[in-house]
Design an enzyme around this catalytic site. Structure first.
Site, PDB file in Angstrom:
ATOM      1  N   GLY A  64      -5.515  11.876   6.191  1.00 38.51           N
ATOM      2  CA  GLY A  64      -6.546  11.395   5.266  1.00 38.51           C
ATOM      3  C   GLY A  64      -7.872  11.016   5.897  1.00 38.51           C
ATOM      4  CD  GLU A 103      -5.688   4.967   6.880  1.00 39.36           C
ATOM      5  OE1 GLU A 103      -5.967   6.146   7.162  1.00 39.36           O
ATOM      6  OE2 GLU A 103      -4.567   4.586   6.517  1.00 39.36           O
ATOM      7  CG  ASP A 104      -7.021   7.750   3.952  1.00 40.13           C
ATOM      8  OD1 ASP A 104      -6.477   6.720   4.390  1.00 40.13           O
ATOM      9  OD2 ASP A 104      -6.389   8.689   3.443  1.00 40.13           O
ATOM     10  CG  ASP A 135      -2.878   1.179  -1.749  1.00 35.79           C
ATOM     11  OD1 ASP A 135      -3.554   0.708  -2.673  1.00 35.79           O
ATOM     12  OD2 ASP A 135      -1.762   1.705  -1.937  1.00 35.79           O
ATOM     13  N   GLY A 192      -1.875  -2.348   2.805  1.00 39.87           N
ATOM     14  CA  GLY A 192      -2.133  -2.919   4.128  1.00 39.87           C
ATOM     15  C   GLY A 192      -1.009  -2.655   5.114  1.00 39.87           C
ATOM     16  CB  THR A 197      -0.848   2.307   6.785  1.00 40.80           C
ATOM     17  OG1 THR A 197      -0.049   2.844   5.737  1.00 40.80           O
ATOM     18  CG2 THR A 197      -1.131   3.372   7.831  1.00 40.80           C
ATOM     19  CG  LEU A 198      -5.220   0.003   8.213  1.00 48.08           C
ATOM     20  CD1 LEU A 198      -6.491  -0.527   7.556  1.00 48.08           C
ATOM     21  CD2 LEU A 198      -5.571   0.808   9.470  1.00 48.08           C
ATOM     22  CE  LYS A 200      -6.530   3.035  -4.036  1.00 51.80           C
ATOM     23  NZ  LYS A 200      -5.296   3.656  -4.575  1.00 51.80           N
ATOM     24  CG  PHE A 211      -3.509   8.005  -6.738  1.00 56.34           C
ATOM     25  CD1 PHE A 211      -2.715   7.285  -5.868  1.00 56.34           C
ATOM     26  CD2 PHE A 211      -3.691   9.360  -6.507  1.00 56.34           C
ATOM     27  CE1 PHE A 211      -2.104   7.901  -4.780  1.00 56.34           C
ATOM     28  CE2 PHE A 211      -3.082   9.985  -5.422  1.00 56.34           C
ATOM     29  CZ  PHE A 211      -2.281   9.250  -4.555  1.00 56.34           C
ATOM     30  CG  ASP A 257      -2.786  13.778   0.085  1.00 55.27           C
ATOM     31  OD1 ASP A 257      -3.014  12.669   0.622  1.00 55.27           O
ATOM     32  OD2 ASP A 257      -1.643  14.184  -0.166  1.00 55.27           O
ATOM     33  NE  ARG A 278      -4.511  16.348   3.050  1.00 48.01           N
ATOM     34  CZ  ARG A 278      -3.980  15.127   3.179  1.00 48.01           C
ATOM     35  NH1 ARG A 278      -4.751  14.085   3.268  1.00 48.01           N
ATOM     36  NH2 ARG A 278      -2.662  14.969   3.237  1.00 48.01           N
TER      37      ARG A 278
HETATM   38  P1  IMP Z   1      -1.186   1.301   2.683  1.00 41.39           P
HETATM   39  O1  IMP Z   1      -0.195   1.311   3.802  1.00 41.39           O
HETATM   40  O2  IMP Z   1      -0.536   0.991   1.359  1.00 41.39           O
HETATM   41  O3  IMP Z   1      -2.392   0.440   2.937  1.00 41.39           O
HETATM   42  O4  IMP Z   1      -1.608   2.767   2.464  1.00 41.39           O
HETATM   43  C1  IMP Z   1      -2.569   3.385   3.101  1.00 41.39           C
HETATM   44  C2  IMP Z   1      -2.399   4.867   2.880  1.00 41.39           C
HETATM   45  O5  IMP Z   1      -1.956   5.187   1.562  1.00 41.39           O
HETATM   46  C3  IMP Z   1      -3.737   5.521   3.016  1.00 41.39           C
HETATM   47  O6  IMP Z   1      -3.953   5.919   4.321  1.00 41.39           O
HETATM   48  C4  IMP Z   1      -3.610   6.708   2.111  1.00 41.39           C
HETATM   49  O7  IMP Z   1      -3.092   7.793   2.852  1.00 41.39           O
HETATM   50  C5  IMP Z   1      -2.618   6.323   1.074  1.00 41.39           C
HETATM   51  N1  IMP Z   1      -3.296   5.973  -0.184  1.00 41.39           N
HETATM   52  C6  IMP Z   1      -3.557   4.752  -0.677  1.00 41.39           C
HETATM   53  N2  IMP Z   1      -4.207   4.823  -1.835  1.00 41.39           N
HETATM   54  C7  IMP Z   1      -4.367   6.135  -2.095  1.00 41.39           C
HETATM   55  C8  IMP Z   1      -5.007   6.852  -3.161  1.00 41.39           C
HETATM   56  O8  IMP Z   1      -5.578   6.303  -4.112  1.00 41.39           O
HETATM   57  N3  IMP Z   1      -4.979   8.216  -3.058  1.00 41.39           N
HETATM   58  C9  IMP Z   1      -4.369   8.868  -2.026  1.00 41.39           C
HETATM   59  N4  IMP Z   1      -3.790   8.236  -1.005  1.00 41.39           N
HETATM   60  C10 IMP Z   1      -3.776   6.877  -1.042  1.00 41.39           C
HETATM   61 MG    MG Z   2      -3.679   7.732   5.170  1.00 46.95          MG
END
Ligand code: IMP
Ligand code: MG
Length: 182
Positions: A50, A106-107, A110, A112, A114-115, A138, A159, A166, A172
């Site tokens: 992403g 990072e894209d 959401d 959190g 992942t980070l 978000k 979303f 994606d 993308r």
């Molecule tokens: P987190 O671990 O929930 O913060 O998710 C982060 C990852 O979820 C991002 O790197 C995106 O790849 C994916 N993601 C979160 N929101 C969206 C969205 O609205 N569209 C597509 N991918 C998303």
């Molecule tokens: Mg991602």
């Protein structure tokens, strides 16, 4: 706002147009260039897939020398729109970031998860610092607090796709950020 593409029928509306993206990324690049100018070596670590479009624009707006590393991360299953909370890493990953200032690119932040996981994992490679730069935030969706040093745009809980992001590996390529219908 740009007009909607007729070739992408499930994209409902544009949230952030190309001009807004380019302007904001230029500001982020300038801020990063200034903040890291006298700090030592900078390494951008881009989370795949992403982050790729954001990375390619951002790195060209950073005027100080820096290195780029890529890292595959996944927490969504195919077809899922919520993070599983279980972040997977490649056990063979070798990042050349020891002694460097790391900026994760990072894209979206959401939940959190992942980070949070990536930030902790990167410390095992002995960097000097680890900070984060996200294109989209978000805040309403956050489950775990993560420090984000640079944010492009805060967006509502929708979303989104485009600019590297994606839905089931589609969209993308869109040059703007759009919401998906359904
Ligand atoms: P987190 O671990 O929930 O913060 O998710 C982060 C990852 O979820 C991002 O790197 C995106 O790849 C994916 N993601 C979160 N929101 C969206 C969205 O609205 N569209 C597509 N991918 C998303
Ligand atoms: Mg991602």
């Amino acid at each position: 706002m740009d007009s909607l593409s007729t070739e992408t029928p499930t994209v409902s509306h544009i949230l952030i147009c190309e001009d807004e993206l380019h302007q904001r990324i230029a500001q982020l690049g300038a801020a990063i260039s200034e903040d890291y100018a006298d700090k030592g070596q900078l390494a951008l670590v881009c989370l795949l897939k992403g982050g790729i479009v954001f990375l390619s624009d951002l790195m060209r707006r950073i005027s100080i020398p820096h290195q780029v590393e890529l890292m595959q991360v996944s927490s969504y299953g195919m077809g899922a729109r919520d993070s599983t909370g279980e972040v997977q890493f490649d056990p063979h990953l070798n990042l050349n970031i020891a002694g460097k200032h790391v900026l994760i690119v990072e894209d979206i932040v959401d939940t959190g998860y992942t980070l949070d996981a990536v930030g902790r994992y990167l410390w095992s490679f002995n960097p000097v610092s680890v900070e984060t730069c996200v294109l989209l935030d978000k805040p309403e969706r956050r489950k775990v607090e993560v420090p984000v040093k640079y944010t492009g745009f805060s967006i509502p809980d929708e979303f989104v796709v485009g600019f590297g992001i994606d839905a089931d590996e589609m969209f993308r390529h869109l040059p703007y950020i759009a919401a998906v219908a359904g």
